[in-house]
Design a protein around this motif. Sequence first.
Motif, short mmCIF file in Angstrom:
data_model
loop_
_atom_site.label_atom_id
_atom_site.label_comp_id
_atom_site.label_asym_id
_atom_site.label_seq_id
_atom_site.Cartn_x
_atom_site.Cartn_y
_atom_site.Cartn_z
N GLN A 183 4.39 -1.64 -6.34
CA GLN A 183 4.44 -2.96 -6.98
C GLN A 183 4.70 -2.76 -8.49
OE1 GLN A 183 4.66 -5.62 -5.40
NE2 GLN A 183 3.80 -5.17 -3.38
N PRO A 184 5.19 -3.81 -9.16
CA PRO A 184 5.57 -3.65 -10.59
C PRO A 184 4.43 -3.17 -11.49
CG PRO A 184 6.39 -5.75 -9.72
CD PRO A 184 5.54 -5.15 -8.64
N ALA A 185 3.18 -3.50 -11.14
CA ALA A 185 2.05 -3.13 -12.01
C ALA A 185 1.54 -1.71 -11.77
CB ALA A 185 0.90 -4.11 -11.81
N TYR A 186 2.14 -1.03 -10.79
CA TYR A 186 1.58 0.26 -10.36
C TYR A 186 1.98 1.40 -11.32
CZ TYR A 186 0.17 4.00 -7.18
OH TYR A 186 -0.46 5.09 -6.63
N VAL A 187 0.98 2.03 -11.91
CA VAL A 187 1.16 3.21 -12.75
C VAL A 187 2.27 3.05 -13.81
CG1 VAL A 187 1.27 5.74 -12.79
CG2 VAL A 187 0.40 4.60 -10.78
N VAL A 188 2.22 1.93 -14.53
CA VAL A 188 3.00 1.82 -15.76
C VAL A 188 2.02 1.44 -16.86
CG1 VAL A 188 5.21 1.22 -14.71
CG2 VAL A 188 3.58 -0.61 -15.24
N ARG A 189 2.37 1.83 -18.08
CA ARG A 189 1.49 1.46 -19.18
C ARG A 189 1.78 0.01 -19.55
NH1 ARG A 189 -0.13 0.50 -23.91
NH2 ARG A 189 -1.83 1.70 -24.87
N GLN A 190 0.76 -0.83 -19.55
CA GLN A 190 0.99 -2.24 -19.82
C GLN A 190 -0.24 -2.83 -20.51
OE1 GLN A 190 1.57 -3.57 -15.61
NE2 GLN A 190 0.29 -1.79 -15.23
N ASN A 191 0.01 -3.79 -21.41
CA ASN A 191 -1.12 -4.51 -21.99
C ASN A 191 -1.50 -5.67 -21.06
OD1 ASN A 191 0.55 -6.72 -22.55
ND2 ASN A 191 1.06 -5.93 -24.60
N ALA A 192 -2.50 -6.44 -21.44
CA ALA A 192 -3.02 -7.45 -20.51
C ALA A 192 -1.95 -8.49 -20.15
CB ALA A 192 -4.26 -8.12 -21.11
N ASP A 193 -1.17 -8.93 -21.14
CA ASP A 193 -0.12 -9.93 -20.84
C ASP A 193 0.92 -9.34 -19.89
OD1 ASP A 193 -1.31 -11.84 -22.38
OD2 ASP A 193 -0.09 -11.43 -24.17
N GLU A 194 1.31 -8.11 -20.17
CA GLU A 194 2.32 -7.46 -19.31
C GLU A 194 1.77 -7.24 -17.90
OE1 GLU A 194 4.49 -4.96 -22.94
OE2 GLU A 194 2.79 -4.09 -21.86
N TRP A 227 -3.44 -6.14 -3.08
CA TRP A 227 -2.13 -5.53 -2.81
C TRP A 227 -1.22 -5.64 -4.02
CZ3 TRP A 227 2.04 -8.70 -3.40
CH2 TRP A 227 1.79 -10.08 -3.37
N ARG A 228 -1.49 -6.60 -4.90
CA ARG A 228 -0.61 -6.81 -6.06
C ARG A 228 -0.58 -5.61 -7.01
NH1 ARG A 228 1.25 -11.89 -6.75
NH2 ARG A 228 0.46 -13.40 -5.26
N VAL A 229 -1.59 -4.74 -6.89
CA VAL A 229 -1.61 -3.56 -7.78
C VAL A 229 -1.52 -2.26 -6.96
CG1 VAL A 229 -4.13 -3.27 -7.96
CG2 VAL A 229 -2.66 -2.67 -9.91
N GLU A 230 -1.07 -2.41 -5.72
CA GLU A 230 -0.91 -1.21 -4.90
C GLU A 230 0.43 -0.52 -5.21
OE1 GLU A 230 -1.66 -2.37 -0.82
OE2 GLU A 230 -3.83 -2.15 -1.06
N ARG A 231 0.60 0.61 -4.58
CA ARG A 231 1.80 1.43 -4.75
C ARG A 231 3.08 0.59 -4.56
NH1 ARG A 231 3.54 6.21 -0.51
NH2 ARG A 231 5.34 6.95 -1.66
#
Length: 211
Positions: free
Chosen positions: A190-201, A184-188
Motif C-alpha cells: 500500500q502507498p503508506a508502507y515503508v516510506v518516510r512520511q509526515n502525518a499529512d502525507e 490493511w491500509r498500512v499493509e505491504r
Amino acid sequence: MTTVGIIGAGHIGSALAEGLVARGYDVVIANSRGPETLGDLIARLGDRARAATAHEAAEAADWAVVTVPLKALGDIPAGPLSGKIVLDTNNYYWERDGRIPELDEKRTTTTEMAQQHLVGAKVAKAFNHIPAADITTDGAPAGSADRRALATASDHSDAVAHVTALYDEFGFDTVDIGSLAESWRVERDQPAYVVRQNADELRANLARAER
Ligand SMILES: NC(=O)c1ccc[n+]([C@@H]2O[C@H](COP(=O)([O-])OP(=O)(O)OC[C@H]3O[C@@H](n4cnc5c(N)ncnc54)[C@H](OP(=O)(O)O)[C@@H]3O)[C@@H](O)[C@H]2O)c1
C-alpha cells in the motif's frame, strides 16, 4: 518500573529493545531458539534487559510486543498476554510465511489475526511500516518540521493511546487508522508502507490505499 515483554529478537525486536532500554524501560526478550542464544544482544542492551522464553517474557510483561514472522503467530502464548496491551509489528510475506487464504482473499488483516489468536489481549498494530534501523535513528522532538509519522490501529482505545504515547517517546507522530479491520491500509504494497512520511502525507497515503 515498566517491564516490556518482547517476543521476537530479530531486526525489529532488538531495535525496539535498544530504544526501550535507552528510555528507562526494563525489557524481557525472547526468540525461538532459547534465551541462551541471546547473550550478545543482552550484553549490548545492559542491565535493564534479560533473555527468557516467550512464555516467560509474556508473563513478565506489563505490556508486550510481538515481532515474529507471521507464520509463527500461532506459537505466541496467549494466556499470559490476556488483559495486556500487545503491539503487533507483523506483515504478511507469503514468500516467507506461506500462502494464507484469508489474507490473499482480503477477508482479514494481519493484526486481526494476531488479535484473534491473542484472546483477551488488547492488540494494536505498531511499527510495521518503518525499517528497523530507522526506529532508533529517525525520531525527532514533537513539533519538529516534517516529523515522521507512524500509523496504528486497534479495536481498543487504550491500546491506541498507549501506542500514541510510545511513538511520541520514540520521536514520531501518530495517525490512527481506526479499527483493526481498517489496518490493511498500512499493509505491504500500500502507498503508506515503508516510506518516510509526515502525518499529512501518511493520512493522504492511507486515503489512497486500495484493497
Ligand atoms: N525488518 C524490518 O525492517 C521490519 C519492519 C517492519 C515490520 N517488520 C515485520 O516485523 C516482524 C519481525 O520482523 P524482523 O525483521 O524483526 O524479523 P527477524 O529479523 O527475522 O526476527 C524474527 C524473530 O522472531 C523470532 N521467532 C521466530 N519464531 C518464533 C517463535 N515461534 N517464538 C518466539 N520467537 C520466534 C526469531 O527467533 P530465532 O531467530 O531464534 O528463530 C527472531 O528473533 C515480521 O512480521 C516483519 O515482516 C519487519
